[in-house]
Scaffold this active site. Structure first.
Site, short mmCIF file in Angstrom:
data_model
loop_
_atom_site.label_atom_id
_atom_site.label_comp_id
_atom_site.label_asym_id
_atom_site.label_seq_id
_atom_site.Cartn_x
_atom_site.Cartn_y
_atom_site.Cartn_z
N LYS A 95 0.80 -1.23 0.00
CA LYS A 95 0.00 0.00 0.00
C LYS A 95 0.83 1.28 0.00
O LYS A 95 0.39 2.33 0.45
CB LYS A 95 -0.99 0.03 1.19
CG LYS A 95 -1.82 -1.22 1.37
CD LYS A 95 -2.36 -1.79 0.09
CE LYS A 95 -3.35 -0.93 -0.63
NZ LYS A 95 -3.67 -1.51 -1.97
N SER A 96 2.04 1.17 -0.53
CA SER A 96 2.95 2.33 -0.54
C SER A 96 3.10 2.96 -1.92
O SER A 96 3.91 3.85 -2.11
CB SER A 96 4.32 1.90 -0.02
OG SER A 96 4.22 1.37 1.27
N ASN B 216 1.80 -0.24 -7.28
CA ASN B 216 1.23 -0.32 -8.63
C ASN B 216 1.47 0.98 -9.40
O ASN B 216 1.64 0.95 -10.62
CB ASN B 216 -0.26 -0.66 -8.55
CG ASN B 216 -0.45 -2.07 -8.04
OD1 ASN B 216 -0.25 -3.03 -8.77
ND2 ASN B 216 -0.77 -2.21 -6.76
N TRP C 215 5.39 -10.18 -10.04
CA TRP C 215 5.71 -10.33 -8.63
C TRP C 215 6.68 -11.46 -8.46
O TRP C 215 6.32 -12.58 -8.77
CB TRP C 215 4.38 -10.74 -8.00
CG TRP C 215 4.18 -10.09 -6.72
CD1 TRP C 215 4.21 -10.72 -5.52
CD2 TRP C 215 3.95 -8.73 -6.51
NE1 TRP C 215 4.02 -9.77 -4.57
CE2 TRP C 215 3.86 -8.55 -5.14
CE3 TRP C 215 3.84 -7.61 -7.34
CZ2 TRP C 215 3.66 -7.31 -4.57
CZ3 TRP C 215 3.64 -6.38 -6.78
CH2 TRP C 215 3.55 -6.24 -5.40
N HIS D 3 7.37 -7.26 -2.49
CA HIS D 3 7.12 -6.66 -1.16
C HIS D 3 8.06 -7.28 -0.13
O HIS D 3 7.88 -7.05 1.06
CB HIS D 3 5.71 -6.98 -0.69
CG HIS D 3 4.61 -6.16 -1.28
ND1 HIS D 3 4.72 -4.84 -1.61
CD2 HIS D 3 3.31 -6.50 -1.56
CE1 HIS D 3 3.56 -4.40 -2.07
NE2 HIS D 3 2.70 -5.39 -2.06
N SER E 239 -4.83 2.99 3.92
CA SER E 239 -4.99 2.32 2.63
C SER E 239 -5.10 0.79 2.82
O SER E 239 -5.95 0.13 2.22
CB SER E 239 -3.79 2.67 1.74
OG SER E 239 -3.93 2.10 0.47
N TYR F 47 6.33 8.09 -1.82
CA TYR F 47 5.03 8.30 -2.49
C TYR F 47 4.74 9.80 -2.53
O TYR F 47 4.22 10.33 -3.52
CB TYR F 47 3.96 7.55 -1.68
CG TYR F 47 2.54 7.69 -2.16
CD1 TYR F 47 1.99 6.74 -3.02
CD2 TYR F 47 1.73 8.75 -1.76
CE1 TYR F 47 0.67 6.85 -3.46
CE2 TYR F 47 0.43 8.87 -2.19
CZ TYR F 47 -0.11 7.92 -3.04
OH TYR F 47 -1.41 8.03 -3.47
N MET G 110 -4.73 6.11 -14.66
CA MET G 110 -4.60 4.74 -14.15
C MET G 110 -5.93 4.20 -13.65
O MET G 110 -6.25 3.03 -13.80
CB MET G 110 -3.59 4.70 -13.01
CG MET G 110 -2.21 4.28 -13.43
SD MET G 110 -1.13 4.09 -11.99
CE MET G 110 -1.54 2.42 -11.46
N ARG H 273 -8.19 4.10 -4.80
CA ARG H 273 -9.16 4.60 -3.82
C ARG H 273 -9.16 6.13 -3.82
O ARG H 273 -9.96 6.75 -4.47
CB ARG H 273 -8.81 4.02 -2.45
CG ARG H 273 -9.89 4.06 -1.40
CD ARG H 273 -9.38 3.48 -0.09
NE ARG H 273 -8.21 4.20 0.40
CZ ARG H 273 -8.24 5.24 1.23
NH1 ARG H 273 -9.39 5.65 1.70
NH2 ARG H 273 -7.13 5.85 1.62
N LYS H 274 -8.20 6.75 -3.11
CA LYS H 274 -8.13 8.21 -3.05
C LYS H 274 -6.92 8.74 -3.81
O LYS H 274 -6.98 9.80 -4.43
CB LYS H 274 -8.02 8.69 -1.60
CG LYS H 274 -9.16 8.28 -0.71
CD LYS H 274 -10.24 9.32 -0.70
CE LYS H 274 -11.31 8.95 0.29
NZ LYS H 274 -12.55 9.63 0.04
P1 A3P Z 1 -5.07 4.94 -1.30
O1 A3P Z 1 -5.71 3.69 -0.78
O2 A3P Z 1 -4.59 5.85 -0.20
O3 A3P Z 1 -5.93 5.67 -2.29
P2 A3P Z 1 -0.21 -0.25 -3.69
O4 A3P Z 1 -0.14 -0.11 -5.16
O5 A3P Z 1 1.12 -0.38 -3.03
O6 A3P Z 1 -1.18 -1.31 -3.30
O7 A3P Z 1 -0.78 1.14 -3.13
C1 A3P Z 1 -2.10 1.53 -3.36
C2 A3P Z 1 -2.23 3.01 -3.08
O8 A3P Z 1 -1.57 3.74 -4.14
C3 A3P Z 1 -3.68 3.47 -3.05
O9 A3P Z 1 -3.74 4.52 -2.08
C4 A3P Z 1 -3.87 4.00 -4.47
O10 A3P Z 1 -4.93 4.90 -4.62
C5 A3P Z 1 -2.52 4.66 -4.69
N1 A3P Z 1 -2.20 4.87 -6.11
C6 A3P Z 1 -2.20 3.96 -7.10
N2 A3P Z 1 -1.93 4.55 -8.28
C7 A3P Z 1 -1.78 5.86 -8.03
C8 A3P Z 1 -1.51 6.99 -8.85
N3 A3P Z 1 -1.36 6.89 -10.17
N4 A3P Z 1 -1.41 8.21 -8.26
C9 A3P Z 1 -1.57 8.32 -6.91
N5 A3P Z 1 -1.82 7.29 -6.09
C10 A3P Z 1 -1.94 6.06 -6.64
#
Ligand code: A3P
Length: 287
Positions: free
Chosen positions: A46-47, A50, A79, A101, A131, A186, A225, A250-251
């Site tokens: 969640k950092s 993706n 992965w 990870h 997240s 991030y 994205m 998500r956000k």
């Molecule tokens: P939030 O849940 O805070 O919205 P991971 O890819 O490590 O699982 O991380 C997911 C987090 O990265 C999510 O955060 C997601 O919205 C955010 N994320 C993915 N793509 C993004 C982008 N292009 N710009 C900003 N944040 C992004």
């Protein structure tokens, strides 16, 4: 709390699904050979994993979005700790771009003998917590997080997949002076995506024109994205993800923890953070 089981390997939790086995994790650590031209996108969950995978995919193709629009993200930047990605990785035309990870102690030992490049993306752990909490509600291979207080306690104890955020970050920071290690946050991606892409290109030894960089930035934006079904997880099978309960995209903002944690939770988090990060010399944007 649901009873989704986890696999425990060397004290670290992993999803208990077919793609994760102790045997394969041991193979990855001890036998998997990293090549000098490999590029590995390493993160704690969640950092921004993706997001970085999308950025790297676009850089690899000189900003041309055709690949990211037509091939699943997990096939473009597979992965490497999952047994199910092995064939994709073995058939990958070099240079291989991969994601992981894994905490440093479980990462392939061959890394230290190679010139393979690692890009390590760190995120404010409070935003990671939030997240992760939301993602755990929708991703069926993760334990039910309970309420935010329950999950914060679990997260701060490190009883989540891939272990403690503090251990993960401190383990990887030990590599910070290595020439083949690139540390980014991030928050830096958020504040200056173009400048970040330029720095990543320099680290990779990749020269892109200004227009190509514009295309990377545009196609790796949250909005683009979010609408790319090859990257936004909407195609993850229903048996793995309950799409009615949450999404990957998500956000996409920094600081959303502020509306999710109480004052007391925030103060407790800060205390645990200070205790665990004592002695760390790197200053992060959220410090
Ligand atoms: P939030 O849940 O805070 O919205 P991971 O890819 O490590 O699982 O991380 C997911 C987090 O990265 C999510 O955060 C997601 O919205 C955010 N994320 C993915 N793509 C993004 C982008 N292009 N710009 C900003 N944040 C992004």
């Amino acid at each position: 709390m649901s009873s989704v089981p986890y696999l425990t390997h060397k004290g670290i939790f992993f999803p208990a699904v077919a793609s994760y086995t102790e045997e394969y994790l041991r193979y990855v650590e001890n036998e998997f050979q990293l090549m000098d031209d490999d590029v590995v996108n390493v993160t704690y969950p969640k950092s921004g994993t993706n997001w970085m995978a999308e950025i790297l995919s676009l850089i690899r193709k000189d900003g041309d979005p055709t690949w990211v629009r037509n091939v699943f993200l997990w096939d473009r930047v597979p992965w490497f700790e999952t047994a199910t990605s092995q064939s994709t990785i073995l058939n990958y035309t070099p240079p291989r771009f991969m994601s992981s990870h894994l905490p440093f102690q479980l990462f392939p030992k061959s890394f230290l003998r190679s010139k393979a490049k690692v890009i390590y993306t760190v995120r404010n752990p409070k935003d990671v917590l939030v997240s992760f909490f939301h993602f755990s509600n929708s991703f069926k291979i993760l334990k039910d997080p309970g309420n935010m207080q329950d999950f914060m306690d679990t997260f701060l104890r490190g009883d989540v997949i891939y272990g403690s955020w503090f251990d993960h970050v401190k383990g990887w920071l030990a590599m910070k002076d290595m020439p083949n290690f690139f540390l980014i946050t991030y928050e830096e991606l958020q504040q200056d995506l173009r400048g970040s892409v330029e720095r990543i290109c320099r680290f990779l030894g990749k020269e892109l024109t200004s227009q190509q960089i514009d295309s990377v930035v545009e196609n790796a934006s949250f909005e683009t994205m979010k609408n790319n079904k090859m990257s936004n997880f909407t195609q993850v099978p229903n048996d793995m993800m309950d799409h009615s309960k949450g999404k990957l995209m998500r956000k996409g903002k920094s600081g959303t923890w502020k509306s999710c944690l109480t004052v007391a939770q925030n103060e407790h988090f800060d205390r645990v953070y200070q205790e665990n990060m004592r002695g760390v010399t790197v200053t992060f944007p959220w410090d």
